[in-house]
Design a protein around this motif. Structure first.
Motif, PDB file in Angstrom:
ATOM      1  N   SER A 134       0.828  -1.200   0.000  1.00  0.00           N
ATOM      2  CA  SER A 134       0.000   0.000   0.000  1.00  0.00           C
ATOM      3  C   SER A 134       0.869   1.259   0.000  1.00  0.00           C
ATOM      4  CB  SER A 134      -0.907   0.011   1.232  1.00  0.00           C
ATOM      5  OG  SER A 134      -1.661   1.206   1.279  1.00  0.00           O
ATOM      6  N   SER A 150      -4.301  -4.139  -3.573  1.00  0.00           N
ATOM      7  CA  SER A 150      -3.402  -3.620  -2.549  1.00  0.00           C
ATOM      8  C   SER A 150      -3.321  -4.609  -1.391  1.00  0.00           C
ATOM      9  CB  SER A 150      -3.899  -2.268  -2.037  1.00  0.00           C
ATOM     10  OG  SER A 150      -3.193  -1.875  -0.878  1.00  0.00           O
ATOM     11  N   GLU A 151      -2.175  -4.609  -0.715  1.00  0.00           N
ATOM     12  CA  GLU A 151      -2.029  -5.467   0.462  1.00  0.00           C
ATOM     13  C   GLU A 151      -2.883  -4.984   1.626  1.00  0.00           C
ATOM     14  OE1 GLU A 151       2.143  -5.537   1.280  1.00  0.00           O
ATOM     15  OE2 GLU A 151       2.539  -7.188  -0.102  1.00  0.00           O
ATOM     16  N   SER A 152      -3.277  -3.712   1.599  1.00  0.00           N
ATOM     17  CA  SER A 152      -4.079  -3.154   2.696  1.00  0.00           C
ATOM     18  C   SER A 152      -5.568  -3.324   2.402  1.00  0.00           C
ATOM     19  CB  SER A 152      -3.778  -1.666   2.889  1.00  0.00           C
ATOM     20  OG  SER A 152      -4.689  -1.099   3.805  1.00  0.00           O
ATOM     21  N   GLU A 154      -7.809  -1.677   3.648  1.00  0.00           N
ATOM     22  CA  GLU A 154      -8.435  -0.359   3.745  1.00  0.00           C
ATOM     23  C   GLU A 154      -8.380   0.407   2.423  1.00  0.00           C
ATOM     24  OE1 GLU A 154      -6.637   1.760   6.935  1.00  0.00           O
ATOM     25  OE2 GLU A 154      -7.278   0.333   8.470  1.00  0.00           O
ATOM     26  N   ASP A 155      -7.551  -0.032   1.499  1.00  0.00           N
ATOM     27  CA  ASP A 155      -7.447   0.649   0.204  1.00  0.00           C
ATOM     28  C   ASP A 155      -8.632   0.291  -0.690  1.00  0.00           C
ATOM     29  OD1 ASP A 155      -5.129   1.977   0.807  1.00  0.00           O
ATOM     30  OD2 ASP A 155      -3.813   0.499  -0.127  1.00  0.00           O
TER      31      ASP A 155
END
Length: 347
Positions: A134, A150-152, A154-155
């Protein structure tokens, strides 16, 4: 004829230049009637605001950065084209930075984007199998991911709906009267493979039809793999009457193997692919029935979400865009004479 100025718009409405400026930039404490008159005057005079002056006044660059994993990728290119078209329609400039599929290039591209002070960033992947670290915390402006993950959690990410694509393929073949439907696809670990298989299997199960051949054939995304799979399937001819192929390349390889073995498509075996590659390659070929992930529209969607002032338009996590089945001859949807004299060549 000289272009209209902000002063012309203000004079047309009988308001001050600062008032006209504030209203056209989305602010200003004026009545609804005055706001309407200012906007109508701007449209009537074909007023085009000076982008440089606006950027200084509003503290914005009116520029969006596109960070591509591989801008020249077969499938990332139509995504980027959709992004650029949507941003251009909104008078927003685009800066494209390309990692060229080289991880070491990303830090330099990120530093350049930070220096540019862009109003937002769209990260364009070249598929969904390798999540990106991210970058959202590196920027004060919004970051959107499209055709990549994305690895997140929240993205915000926008992807084609592969589960729905699998359902579409199975439902179509069942509607065509096929009852023994096999699946030939790529690597087991692929996110796209798992999604399409999930939807495909669920639709077959709902119809009370088991997967032909007991399990899918796994390989890669290439025509040579499709050809090898087709050769293997020749020896099992009769155990299936249709195949959902993981992509169009696999479908073309299978078609080549079947043609050389005297197995007819679609009379003996119906085929459905994925990608609708003829659309993106500019070919008029309507041989393959295929699932279209609508990558150009995916780019439009990502750009619209980035520019939206409503947080609900940029929901966290993965957002899926529906796919579309495009009929072709390979599943019996189009007769050969609709394809043209030479619509499909194997050699």
């Amino acid at each position: 004829m000289r272009p209209a100025t902000l002063k012309d718009v203000a004079a047309e409405c009988g308001v001050s230049v600062p008032t006209a400026s504030r209203v056209l930039n989305g602010g200003g404490h004026v009545s609804a009637e005055t706001r309407r008159r200012i906007h109508e005057a701007a449209e009537r005079l074909d007023f085009r605001p000076n982008a440089l002056a606006q950027s200084f006044a509003l503290g914005r660059s009116f520029t969006v950065g596109v960070l591509a994993q591989k801008a020249s990728g077969n499938f990332s290119t139509p995504v980027i084209t959709g992004i650029i078209a949507e941003l251009s329609r909104r008078d927003v400039a685009v800066l494209v930075y390309d990692d060229e599929d080289n991880v070491s290039a990303r830090p330099d591209n990120l530093r350049t984007l930070q220096a540019r002070r862009v109003d937002g960033i769209i990260v364009v992947g070249d598929g969904t199998d390798m999540p990106f670290p991210s970058i959202s915390k590196m920027f004060r402006t919004p970051v959107i991911h499209v055709f990549g993950v994305s690895e997140s959690p929240e993205d915000t990410c926008f992807l084609p709906d592969d589960v729905q694509a699998g359902r579409l393929a199975a439902a179509h073949l069942l509607d065509q009267g096929r009852t023994r439907i096999a699946h030939v696809t790529a690597m087991r670990y692929s996110r796209a493979v798992r999604g399409r298989l999930k939807g495909f299997s669920a639709e077959l199960e709902a119809a009370g039809r088991p997967l032909a051949l007991a399990e899918p054939l796994f390989g890669d995304w290439t025509i040579p793999w499709g050809y090898r799979a087709g050769q293997e399937l020749v020896d099992r001819f009769g155990a299936f009457d249709a195949i959902f192929c993981g992509n169009d390349y696999i479908a073309l390889g299978i078609t080549r193997a079947f043609e050389r073995a005297g197995i007819r498509v679609p009379e003996d075996v119906a085929l459905v692919g994925y990608d609708n590659w003829s659309k993106y390659s500019g070919s008029p070929d309507r041989f393959l029935t295929s699932i279209d992930p609508k990558l150009n529209e995916l780019g439009h969607l990502a750009a619209s979400a980035l520019l939206s002032q409503e947080p609900s338009k940029r929901p966290n996590g993965i957002n899926y865009q529906s796919c579309e089945l495009v009929p072709g001859m390979s599943s019996g949807m189009l007769p050969f004479d609709e394809l043209g004299a030479v619509a499909f060549r194997l050699d």
